[in-house]
Design a protein around this motif. Structure first.
Motif, PDB file in Angstrom:
ATOM      1  N   UNK A 187       0.847  -1.192   0.000  1.00  0.00           N
ATOM      2  CA  UNK A 187       0.000   0.000   0.000  1.00  0.00           C
ATOM      3  C   UNK A 187       0.887   1.248   0.000  1.00  0.00           C
ATOM      4  N   UNK A 188       0.868   2.007  -1.111  1.00  0.00           N
ATOM      5  CA  UNK A 188       1.704   3.197  -1.252  1.00  0.00           C
ATOM      6  C   UNK A 188       1.071   4.425  -0.613  1.00  0.00           C
ATOM      7  N   UNK A 189      -0.230   4.588  -0.829  1.00  0.00           N
ATOM      8  CA  UNK A 189      -0.958   5.734  -0.288  1.00  0.00           C
ATOM      9  C   UNK A 189      -2.371   5.281   0.074  1.00  0.00           C
ATOM     10  N   UNK A 190      -3.047   6.115   0.867  1.00  0.00           N
ATOM     11  CA  UNK A 190      -4.445   5.863   1.159  1.00  0.00           C
ATOM     12  C   UNK A 190      -4.674   4.682   2.088  1.00  0.00           C
ATOM     13  N   UNK A 191      -5.930   4.255   2.148  1.00  0.00           N
ATOM     14  CA  UNK A 191      -6.317   3.191   3.066  1.00  0.00           C
ATOM     15  C   UNK A 191      -7.302   2.234   2.393  1.00  0.00           C
ATOM     16  N   UNK A 192      -7.474   1.078   3.008  1.00  0.00           N
ATOM     17  CA  UNK A 192      -8.410   0.084   2.494  1.00  0.00           C
ATOM     18  C   UNK A 192      -8.616  -1.015   3.514  1.00  0.00           C
ATOM     19  N   UNK A 193      -9.318  -2.061   3.093  1.00  0.00           N
ATOM     20  CA  UNK A 193      -9.669  -3.137   4.004  1.00  0.00           C
ATOM     21  C   UNK A 193      -9.362  -4.492   3.379  1.00  0.00           C
ATOM     22  N   UNK A 194      -8.896  -5.404   4.215  1.00  0.00           N
ATOM     23  CA  UNK A 194      -8.642  -6.794   3.818  1.00  0.00           C
ATOM     24  C   UNK A 194      -9.517  -7.682   4.690  1.00  0.00           C
ATOM     25  N   UNK A 195     -10.235  -8.616   4.059  1.00  0.00           N
ATOM     26  CA  UNK A 195     -11.101  -9.529   4.796  1.00  0.00           C
ATOM     27  C   UNK A 195     -10.592 -10.958   4.610  1.00  0.00           C
ATOM     28  N   UNK A 196     -10.264 -11.596   5.731  1.00  0.00           N
ATOM     29  CA  UNK A 196      -9.799 -12.987   5.735  1.00  0.00           C
ATOM     30  C   UNK A 196     -10.590 -13.742   6.794  1.00  0.00           C
ATOM     31  N   UNK A 197     -11.287 -14.804   6.388  1.00  0.00           N
ATOM     32  CA  UNK A 197     -12.110 -15.598   7.314  1.00  0.00           C
ATOM     33  C   UNK A 197     -13.093 -14.715   8.082  1.00  0.00           C
ATOM     34  N   UNK A 198     -13.748 -13.813   7.355  1.00  0.00           N
ATOM     35  CA  UNK A 198     -14.768 -12.914   7.910  1.00  0.00           C
ATOM     36  C   UNK A 198     -14.208 -11.883   8.882  1.00  0.00           C
ATOM     37  N   UNK A 199     -12.878 -11.774   8.988  1.00  0.00           N
ATOM     38  CA  UNK A 199     -12.275 -10.768   9.848  1.00  0.00           C
ATOM     39  C   UNK A 199     -11.752  -9.620   8.984  1.00  0.00           C
ATOM     40  N   UNK A 200     -12.251  -8.403   9.230  1.00  0.00           N
ATOM     41  CA  UNK A 200     -11.869  -7.238   8.423  1.00  0.00           C
ATOM     42  C   UNK A 200     -10.747  -6.466   9.101  1.00  0.00           C
ATOM     43  N   UNK A 201      -9.694  -6.162   8.340  1.00  0.00           N
ATOM     44  CA  UNK A 201      -8.544  -5.434   8.867  1.00  0.00           C
ATOM     45  C   UNK A 201      -8.324  -4.155   8.077  1.00  0.00           C
ATOM     46  N   UNK A 202      -8.128  -3.066   8.776  1.00  0.00           N
ATOM     47  CA  UNK A 202      -7.855  -1.761   8.165  1.00  0.00           C
ATOM     48  C   UNK A 202      -6.365  -1.666   7.858  1.00  0.00           C
ATOM     49  N   UNK A 203      -6.025  -1.342   6.609  1.00  0.00           N
ATOM     50  CA  UNK A 203      -4.625  -1.231   6.192  1.00  0.00           C
ATOM     51  C   UNK A 203      -4.368   0.141   5.581  1.00  0.00           C
ATOM     52  N   UNK A 204      -3.167   0.633   5.759  1.00  0.00           N
ATOM     53  CA  UNK A 204      -2.796   1.951   5.256  1.00  0.00           C
ATOM     54  C   UNK A 204      -1.381   1.925   4.691  1.00  0.00           C
ATOM     55  N   UNK A 205      -0.879   3.109   4.315  1.00  0.00           N
ATOM     56  CA  UNK A 205       0.464   3.219   3.755  1.00  0.00           C
ATOM     57  C   UNK A 205       1.480   2.546   4.673  1.00  0.00           C
ATOM     58  N   UNK A 206       2.386   1.808   4.052  1.00  0.00           N
ATOM     59  CA  UNK A 206       3.418   1.127   4.824  1.00  0.00           C
ATOM     60  C   UNK A 206       3.086  -0.312   5.145  1.00  0.00           C
ATOM     61  N   UNK A 207       1.880  -0.749   4.772  1.00  0.00           N
ATOM     62  CA  UNK A 207       1.477  -2.131   5.008  1.00  0.00           C
ATOM     63  C   UNK A 207       1.614  -2.952   3.722  1.00  0.00           C
ATOM     64  N   UNK A 208       1.783  -4.239   3.927  1.00  0.00           N
ATOM     65  CA  UNK A 208       1.794  -5.186   2.815  1.00  0.00           C
ATOM     66  C   UNK A 208       0.919  -6.368   3.196  1.00  0.00           C
ATOM     67  N   UNK A 209       0.243  -6.953   2.207  1.00  0.00           N
ATOM     68  CA  UNK A 209      -0.513  -8.170   2.490  1.00  0.00           C
ATOM     69  C   UNK A 209      -0.292  -9.190   1.388  1.00  0.00           C
ATOM     70  N   UNK A 210      -0.305 -10.447   1.807  1.00  0.00           N
ATOM     71  CA  UNK A 210       0.007 -11.566   0.917  1.00  0.00           C
ATOM     72  C   UNK A 210      -1.222 -12.433   0.719  1.00  0.00           C
ATOM     73  N   UNK A 211      -1.640 -12.605  -0.523  1.00  0.00           N
ATOM     74  CA  UNK A 211      -2.730 -13.517  -0.863  1.00  0.00           C
ATOM     75  C   UNK A 211      -2.114 -14.849  -1.282  1.00  0.00           C
ATOM     76  N   UNK A 212      -2.336 -15.877  -0.484  1.00  0.00           N
ATOM     77  CA  UNK A 212      -1.780 -17.197  -0.765  1.00  0.00           C
ATOM     78  C   UNK A 212      -2.559 -17.877  -1.893  1.00  0.00           C
ATOM     79  N   UNK A 213      -1.858 -18.665  -2.675  1.00  0.00           N
ATOM     80  CA  UNK A 213      -2.508 -19.437  -3.732  1.00  0.00           C
ATOM     81  C   UNK A 213      -3.503 -20.414  -3.120  1.00  0.00           C
ATOM     82  N   UNK A 214      -4.694 -20.479  -3.722  1.00  0.00           N
ATOM     83  CA  UNK A 214      -5.700 -21.426  -3.276  1.00  0.00           C
ATOM     84  C   UNK A 214      -6.531 -20.970  -2.101  1.00  0.00           C
ATOM     85  N   UNK A 215      -6.296 -19.761  -1.591  1.00  0.00           N
ATOM     86  CA  UNK A 215      -7.061 -19.233  -0.460  1.00  0.00           C
ATOM     87  C   UNK A 215      -7.942 -18.073  -0.932  1.00  0.00           C
ATOM     88  N   UNK A 216      -9.081 -17.879  -0.251  1.00  0.00           N
ATOM     89  CA  UNK A 216     -10.005 -16.808  -0.638  1.00  0.00           C
ATOM     90  C   UNK A 216      -9.734 -15.539   0.162  1.00  0.00           C
TER      91      UNK A 216
END
Length: 293
Positions: A48-77
């Motif tokens: 995440x370079x700028x701004x904010x957003x949300x990541x949902x994994x197993x019905x849990x929502x996480x707020x992410x902003x600049x300086x964060x990274x998230x990894x989507x694993x193969x085969x996972x939703x």
């Protein structure tokens, strides 16, 4: 192909991984961008370079902003989307390969928590931008994108070690143990031996035996047989297949040997077990926190 050379308890082993960059892009998301929700057959690492957003994994929502990274694993939703008031801009890298879960676990990613804040984020941004620019040019230039990605991953790896207080050995011991147990679980029907398992994972026989003894209080063969018998218990519970057939299904050709091992582990014969089965034959895995089925 990449390779990490690790020393644990004066024993050297190598963690091999194969990684190929499939796509690199930078996206400036609009506030009304619809959520992305899908299962991919490749990995995606997003910064995440700028701004904010949300990541949902197993019905849990996480707020992410600049300086964060998230990894989507193969085969996972996964589901993610930008916030309406401050939509994010990100760089995402699609890639595929082998043995990647162990590599990223050292960095701090996991399927349960596939995101993290990166302390050296600002230092990595120029590498990310170079990676995007290289990928959008000629095929030869795209080769450079893999080099930039390697530099980025090297930084994340170093930061992951720092977060553990330098406890490199502990991280790698667990990563290696997890890889070996998954290998055994997937191949328990085959004629496995400690020598073969050690060779397949680039470690010595001595390191393998020490790893199992210290972490599981079991030998590799004890783990293999206990896993086989647990699987046999599931078959006994759900089918009327005879004992000889069940033995062959779990990789044991000698029925008498199967019955002997079964009684040693479960305290009863296969027939006695079928008449009074336990609720969860794999409970021993859960108690040791090693249920990687």
């Amino acid at each position: 192909m990449g390779k990490l050379k690790i020393e644990v308890d004066d024993e050297n082993f190598e963690l091999d991984y194969n990684l190929n960059v499939y796509k690199v892009e930078k996206e400036n998301c609009l506030p009304n961008k619809r959520p992305e929700k899908r299962i991919r057959d490749y990995y995606t690492l997003t910064f995440v370079l700028y701004g904010t957003g949300f990541l949902i994994v197993d019905d849990k929502k996480t707020f992410l902003q600049k300086g964060y990274s998230f990894l989507c694993y193969a085969g996972e939703e996964y589901e993610f989307y930008p916030s309406k008031n401050d939509p994010w801009t990100y760089i995402c890298i699609d890639f595929f390969g082998d043995n990647l879960e162990n590599l990223f676990s050292v960095m701090g990613f996991s399927k349960e928590k596939p995101y993290m804040s990166i302390p050296t984020f600002d230092l990595l941004v120029p590498l990310m931008q170079e990676m995007v620019d290289s990928f959008n040019r000629s095929y030869l230039s795209r080769l450079n994108s893999s080099a930039y990605f390697t530099l980025i991953l090297s930084n994340l790896y170093t930061e992951g070690i720092k977060k553990t207080g330098g406890n490199h050995g502990k991280i790698m011991r667990f990563a290696m143990l997890r890889a070996i147990l998954i290998y055994i679980n997937n191949n328990f029907r085959l004629p496995l031996s400690p020598e073969l398992i050690a060779r397949e994972h680039y470690i010595s026989y001595r390191t393998l035996m020490k790893l199992f003894a210290e972490e599981l209080q079991l030998s590799p063969i004890q783990y293999l047989n206990t896993y086989r018998i647990s699987y046999a218990c599931e078959i006994l519970k759900s089918s009327k297949l005879n004992v000889e057939g069940i033995a062959k299904m779990i990789g044991i050709s000698d029925q008498r040997y199967f019955s002997r091992v079964f009684k040693k582990i479960k305290g009863v014969t296969p027939t006695e077990y079928r008449n009074n089965p336990e609720q969860d034959p794999f409970l021993w895995l859960k108690k040791k926190n090693i249920d990687f089925r």
